[in-house]
Motif scaffolding. Structure first.
Motif, PDB file in Angstrom:
ATOM      1  N   ILE A 168      34.502  80.304  42.368  1.00  0.00           N
ATOM      2  CA  ILE A 168      34.526  79.326  43.457  1.00  0.00           C
ATOM      3  C   ILE A 168      35.110  78.007  42.984  1.00  0.00           C
ATOM      4  N   ASP A 169      35.902  77.396  43.837  1.00  0.00           N
ATOM      5  CA  ASP A 169      36.440  76.069  43.563  1.00  0.00           C
ATOM      6  C   ASP A 169      35.311  75.051  43.737  1.00  0.00           C
ATOM      7  N   VAL A 170      35.109  74.209  42.743  1.00  0.00           N
ATOM      8  CA  VAL A 170      34.034  73.219  42.795  1.00  0.00           C
ATOM      9  C   VAL A 170      34.213  72.263  43.970  1.00  0.00           C
ATOM     10  N   GLU A 171      35.460  72.077  44.414  1.00  0.00           N
ATOM     11  CA  GLU A 171      35.684  71.225  45.587  1.00  0.00           C
ATOM     12  C   GLU A 171      34.912  71.762  46.791  1.00  0.00           C
ATOM     13  N   ASP A 172      34.804  73.080  46.907  1.00  0.00           N
ATOM     14  CA  ASP A 172      34.043  73.665  48.013  1.00  0.00           C
ATOM     15  C   ASP A 172      32.553  73.402  47.853  1.00  0.00           C
ATOM     16  N   GLN A 185      36.911  76.055  38.004  1.00  0.00           N
ATOM     17  CA  GLN A 185      37.182  74.958  37.069  1.00  0.00           C
ATOM     18  C   GLN A 185      36.752  75.266  35.635  1.00  0.00           C
ATOM     19  N   ASP A 186      35.973  76.314  35.434  1.00  0.00           N
ATOM     20  CA  ASP A 186      35.568  76.650  34.066  1.00  0.00           C
ATOM     21  C   ASP A 186      36.770  77.008  33.193  1.00  0.00           C
ATOM     22  N   PHE A 187      37.864  77.460  33.800  1.00  0.00           N
ATOM     23  CA  PHE A 187      39.055  77.800  33.022  1.00  0.00           C
ATOM     24  C   PHE A 187      39.776  76.557  32.503  1.00  0.00           C
ATOM     25  N   ALA A 188      39.442  75.391  33.058  1.00  0.00           N
ATOM     26  CA  ALA A 188      40.071  74.153  32.599  1.00  0.00           C
ATOM     27  C   ALA A 188      39.049  73.202  31.984  1.00  0.00           C
ATOM     28  N   ALA A 189      37.840  73.713  31.710  1.00  0.00           N
ATOM     29  CA  ALA A 189      36.770  72.867  31.200  1.00  0.00           C
ATOM     30  C   ALA A 189      36.650  73.000  29.685  1.00  0.00           C
ATOM     31  N   PRO A 190      36.688  71.890  28.958  1.00  0.00           N
ATOM     32  CA  PRO A 190      36.547  71.960  27.496  1.00  0.00           C
ATOM     33  C   PRO A 190      35.234  72.601  27.056  1.00  0.00           C
ATOM     34  N   ASP A 191      34.185  72.470  27.889  1.00  0.00           N
ATOM     35  CA  ASP A 191      32.892  73.021  27.509  1.00  0.00           C
ATOM     36  C   ASP A 191      32.756  74.498  27.880  1.00  0.00           C
ATOM     37  N   PHE A 192      33.816  75.086  28.460  1.00  0.00           N
ATOM     38  CA  PHE A 192      33.796  76.511  28.754  1.00  0.00           C
ATOM     39  C   PHE A 192      35.032  77.194  28.171  1.00  0.00           C
ATOM     40  N   PHE A 193      36.058  77.435  28.970  1.00  0.00           N
ATOM     41  CA  PHE A 193      37.126  78.337  28.542  1.00  0.00           C
ATOM     42  C   PHE A 193      38.441  77.673  28.160  1.00  0.00           C
ATOM     43  N   LEU A 194      38.597  76.366  28.368  1.00  0.00           N
ATOM     44  CA  LEU A 194      39.895  75.741  28.181  1.00  0.00           C
ATOM     45  C   LEU A 194      40.458  75.954  26.782  1.00  0.00           C
ATOM     46  N   GLY A 195      39.653  75.734  25.768  1.00  0.00           N
ATOM     47  CA  GLY A 195      40.150  75.844  24.401  1.00  0.00           C
ATOM     48  C   GLY A 195      40.794  77.181  24.127  1.00  0.00           C
ATOM     49  N   PRO A 239      36.893  83.597  47.943  1.00  0.00           N
ATOM     50  CA  PRO A 239      37.137  84.608  48.973  1.00  0.00           C
ATOM     51  C   PRO A 239      37.329  86.028  48.465  1.00  0.00           C
ATOM     52  N   ARG A 240      37.539  86.209  47.131  1.00  0.00           N
ATOM     53  CA  ARG A 240      37.693  87.559  46.610  1.00  0.00           C
ATOM     54  C   ARG A 240      37.312  87.592  45.140  1.00  0.00           C
ATOM     55  N   THR A 241      37.013  88.791  44.672  1.00  0.00           N
ATOM     56  CA  THR A 241      36.625  88.934  43.268  1.00  0.00           C
ATOM     57  C   THR A 241      37.849  89.198  42.397  1.00  0.00           C
ATOM     58  N   LEU A 242      37.754  88.726  41.153  1.00  0.00           N
ATOM     59  CA  LEU A 242      38.832  88.898  40.182  1.00  0.00           C
ATOM     60  C   LEU A 242      38.230  89.259  38.830  1.00  0.00           C
ATOM     61  N   THR A 243      38.934  90.055  38.057  1.00  0.00           N
ATOM     62  CA  THR A 243      38.557  90.203  36.651  1.00  0.00           C
ATOM     63  C   THR A 243      39.057  88.974  35.913  1.00  0.00           C
ATOM     64  N   PHE A 244      38.540  88.766  34.719  1.00  0.00           N
ATOM     65  CA  PHE A 244      39.031  87.651  33.911  1.00  0.00           C
ATOM     66  C   PHE A 244      40.512  87.844  33.581  1.00  0.00           C
ATOM     67  N   ALA A 245      40.918  89.086  33.372  1.00  0.00           N
ATOM     68  CA  ALA A 245      42.330  89.346  33.081  1.00  0.00           C
ATOM     69  C   ALA A 245      43.200  88.965  34.269  1.00  0.00           C
ATOM     70  N   GLU A 246      42.739  89.278  35.484  1.00  0.00           N
ATOM     71  CA  GLU A 246      43.510  88.922  36.678  1.00  0.00           C
ATOM     72  C   GLU A 246      43.563  87.409  36.858  1.00  0.00           C
ATOM     73  N   ALA A 247      42.444  86.737  36.620  1.00  0.00           N
ATOM     74  CA  ALA A 247      42.420  85.280  36.739  1.00  0.00           C
ATOM     75  C   ALA A 247      43.385  84.640  35.738  1.00  0.00           C
ATOM     76  N   LEU A 248      43.357  85.132  34.506  1.00  0.00           N
ATOM     77  CA  LEU A 248      44.277  84.603  33.500  1.00  0.00           C
ATOM     78  C   LEU A 248      45.724  84.927  33.853  1.00  0.00           C
ATOM     79  N   GLY A 249      45.945  86.068  34.484  1.00  0.00           N
ATOM     80  CA  GLY A 249      47.296  86.406  34.911  1.00  0.00           C
ATOM     81  C   GLY A 249      47.831  85.428  35.942  1.00  0.00           C
ATOM     82  N   ILE A 250      46.957  84.994  36.848  1.00  0.00           N
ATOM     83  CA  ILE A 250      47.364  84.014  37.865  1.00  0.00           C
ATOM     84  C   ILE A 250      47.682  82.675  37.206  1.00  0.00           C
TER      85      ILE A 250
END
Length: 272
Positions: free
Chosen positions: A152-156, A123-133, A180-191
């Motif tokens: 990790i999904d905060v729902e978990d 959720q940090d990728f959609a959080a205004p206080d982290f990466f959303l901007g 369940p698996r590791t990602l680079t930030f570039a891979e996460a942004l790609g998704i």
């Protein structure tokens, strides 16, 4: 249990823990300065009233990254008759060999305790206080480089917290929580980019430059430096491993980053 005190009730995890507990029929006291009774971490005079009649506490420190020392709160909780504490902490917080004072107080309290140690949130990728901007601009700059993180999904986290607060078999457990698996930030942004039809890039930024940029954006120096340090740790491989805490606590696999992105993309938050 008839009453559960949830600290950080408006935060990423607490806001999900509260409705889950209510759906199970528990009475929830959401701690806040405007609550009844009011609760303020900075004013210990408010603690006892908030704890009165409470059987369990979801303990979220006032600043998760800094993990301020709240051992006194644990003592107050025990004196008030609380019998169970579930504390939100941070994965890898004891990598230097020491357990934070608040965790030590929880473990040594004589109460039924569980500690949750999640990694970075999806959720940090959609959080205004982290990466959303920065995601909205199309370029995210961090010290993480090509390091990998099992977001990790905060729902978990909320599911594990509720299980520990209300169920059996979790007392005395420290759950390290990850996706369940590791990602680079570039891979996460790609998704995220694939789900939204946008081109998103990750760029390396030194820890000092990152901290300075966050301070310029009105973040406190302590928080900015702490986040920069954690992100730099990712670059050095500190988080390049998967934890099994979700499986241990819930008997199921954690949600994937793709599941999180699919659900979040449907809200339009990344297309604003």
């Amino acid at each position: 249990m008839t009453q559960i005190l949830v600290l950080g009730a408006t935060g990423k995890t607490g806001s999900r823990v509260v409705p889950r507990l209510q759906a199970l029929g528990h009475t929830v006291r959401s701690a806040s300065r405007s609550g009844t009774p009011p609760f303020d971490w900075a004013d210990p005079r408010t603690w006892d009233a908030a704890l009165s009649g409470t059987e369990a506490v979801y303990l979220v420190p006032t600043e998760t990254l800094g993990l301020p020392e709240r051992a006194e709160f644990v003592d107050r909780a025990k004196a008030a008759g609380v019998r169970r504490i579930v504390q939100l902490s941070v994965r890898g917080i004891d990598h230097d060999g020491g357990v934070p004072e608040t965790e030590s107080a929880v473990r040594e309290s004589g109460l039924e305790w569980t500690v949750l140690r999640p990694c970075w949130f999806a959720q940090d990728f959609a959080a205004p206080d982290f990466f959303l901007g920065e995601v909205l601009t199309g370029e995210l700059a961090t010290p993480a480089g090509d390091g990998r993180e099992p977001f990790i999904d905060v729902e978990d986290i909320a599911d594990v917290a509720v299980a520990a607060l209300t169920g059996t078999g979790h007392v005395g457990k420290t759950y390290e929580l990850s996706g369940p698996r590791t990602l680079t930030f570039a891979e996460a942004l790609g998704i995220i980019g694939e789900a939204t039809g946008r081109e998103l890039r990750h760029r390396y930024q030194t820890p000092n430059a990152y901290a300075a940029a966050q301070i310029a954006a009105a973040m406190s120096a302590a928080d900015a430096e702490a986040i920069a340090l954690f992100l730099d740790g990712i670059r050095h491989g500190n988080d390049d491993y998967v934890s099994k805490g979700v499986q241990e606590a819930l008997g199921r696999a954690p949600r994937s980053f793709e599941e999180y992105v699919s659900k979040t993309a449907a809200t339009g938050v990344w297309n604003t």
